[in-house]
Enzyme design. Structure first.
Site, mmCIF file in Angstrom:
data_model
loop_
_atom_site.group_PDB
_atom_site.id
_atom_site.type_symbol
_atom_site.label_atom_id
_atom_site.label_comp_id
_atom_site.label_asym_id
_atom_site.label_seq_id
_atom_site.Cartn_x
_atom_site.Cartn_y
_atom_site.Cartn_z
ATOM 1 N N ALA A 244 0.861 -1.195 0.000
ATOM 2 C CA ALA A 244 0.000 0.000 0.000
ATOM 3 C C ALA A 244 0.890 1.236 0.000
ATOM 4 O O ALA A 244 2.062 1.182 0.384
ATOM 5 C CB ALA A 244 -0.898 0.012 1.231
ATOM 6 N N GLY B 112 1.802 2.283 -8.217
ATOM 7 C CA GLY B 112 2.356 1.615 -9.397
ATOM 8 C C GLY B 112 1.366 1.569 -10.556
ATOM 9 O O GLY B 112 1.671 1.019 -11.623
ATOM 10 N N GLU C 288 -5.755 -4.708 -8.875
ATOM 11 C CA GLU C 288 -5.558 -5.004 -7.444
ATOM 12 C C GLU C 288 -6.903 -5.064 -6.731
ATOM 13 O O GLU C 288 -7.150 -5.941 -5.903
ATOM 14 C CB GLU C 288 -4.666 -3.935 -6.804
HETATM 15 C C1 5RP Z 1 0.683 -0.517 -6.897
HETATM 16 C C2 5RP Z 1 0.404 -0.475 -5.446
HETATM 17 C C3 5RP Z 1 1.518 -0.817 -4.524
HETATM 18 O O1 5RP Z 1 1.086 -1.805 -3.641
HETATM 19 C C4 5RP Z 1 1.897 0.416 -3.758
HETATM 20 O O2 5RP Z 1 2.247 1.427 -4.682
HETATM 21 C C5 5RP Z 1 3.074 0.151 -2.801
HETATM 22 O O3 5RP Z 1 4.232 -0.052 -3.526
HETATM 23 P P1 5RP Z 1 5.644 -0.234 -2.848
HETATM 24 O O4 5RP Z 1 5.607 -1.570 -2.164
HETATM 25 O O5 5RP Z 1 6.596 -0.192 -4.004
HETATM 26 O O6 5RP Z 1 5.856 0.898 -1.893
HETATM 27 O O7 5RP Z 1 -0.667 -0.156 -5.005
HETATM 28 O O8 5RP Z 1 -0.404 -0.097 -7.664
#
Ligand code: 5RP
Length: 220
Positions: A82, A96, A102
């Site tokens: 998250a 991302g 998701e």
């Molecule tokens: C992608 C997401 C990821 O879970 C979120 O961005 C967290 O990424 P990271 O583990 O690189 O901090 O929601 O869409």
């Protein structure tokens, strides 16, 4: 410990939630560590359904089979990261850009385990810009609708989602009622999904802290 070491630690801690069968896998750098950890016990699972092409490629590299969600009726576990998370296990996700897939995989899963380093825990969501996946022709309209709601929307540069859509990152929102705002934003024509995960929050949060990994279960 570095942030990557915290991510690795929490990714390993999630292994104890893995049961036989199919597993749901999210995306992002924390999930990448989880995928690498999962590879060490891959003989115990039948395969994975995934939320992004990038995660699929990494799983395949480890020899883990990718299954189509439509062919899977039971999904005991979904593991994902998250961008922000509260003690109520409401989240902002989509850093991302994989938020729509998701949300779909999370909806199917019986248990959602969120894995984060402690920097992601907040008391109120909204410091991290809220991503909206938007149909390209609705970009300007959705942007205007978000301005009306006090947000500053910004088109994510040079980015297309795995579904061929755009992302508007919306700064400036103070999110006091995440389930209500999640539902409201989904009603704007042209919004495919917004990055609030409050109507289907996580069931367990694993948080990597200097003292170790803390597990927070949803109070429901
Ligand atoms: C992608 C997401 C990821 O879970 C979120 O961005 C967290 O990424 P990271 O583990 O690189 O901090 O929601 O869409």
């Amino acid at each position: 410990m570095t942030q990557d070491e915290f991510k690795q630690q929490v990714a390993h801690a999630a292994l104890k939630h893995v049961r036989d069968g199919v597993i749901g896998v999210g995306s992002g750098s924390t999930v990448n560590f989880f995928i690498d950890a999962l590879a060490t016990i891959k003989g115990r699972i039948d395969g994975a359904v995934v939320a992004s092409e990038a995660s699929a490629a990494r799983l395949r590299k480890h020899g883990i089979q990718i299954l189509e969600l439509n062919n899977v009726s039971e999904l005991p576990l979904y593991v994902d990261g998250a961008d922000e998370v509260t003690e109520h296990l409401y989240m902002i996700k989509g850093g991302g850009g994989a938020l729509t897939r998701e949300k779909i995989v999370a909806a199917v899963a019986r248990k959602f385990v969120c894995i984060c380093d402690a920097s992601k825990l907040v008391s109120v969501l909204g410091k991290y810009p809220l991503p909206l996946e938007v149909i390209p022709m609705a970009r300007s309209y959705v942007g205007r609708e978000m301005l009306k709601r006090g947000a500053q929307p910004e088109l994510r540069a040079n980015f297309k989602t795995d579904n061929g859509n755009l992302i508007l990152d919306c700064r400036g929102l103070t999110i006091v009622d995440p389930p209500r705002l999640e539902a409201e934003l989904n009603q704007i024509a042209g919004v495919v999904t917004n990055g609030l995960f409050a109507r289907r929050p996580a069931d367990v949060l694993l948080l990597a802290e200097p003292g170790g990994v803390r597990a927070i279960a949803a109070k429901r």
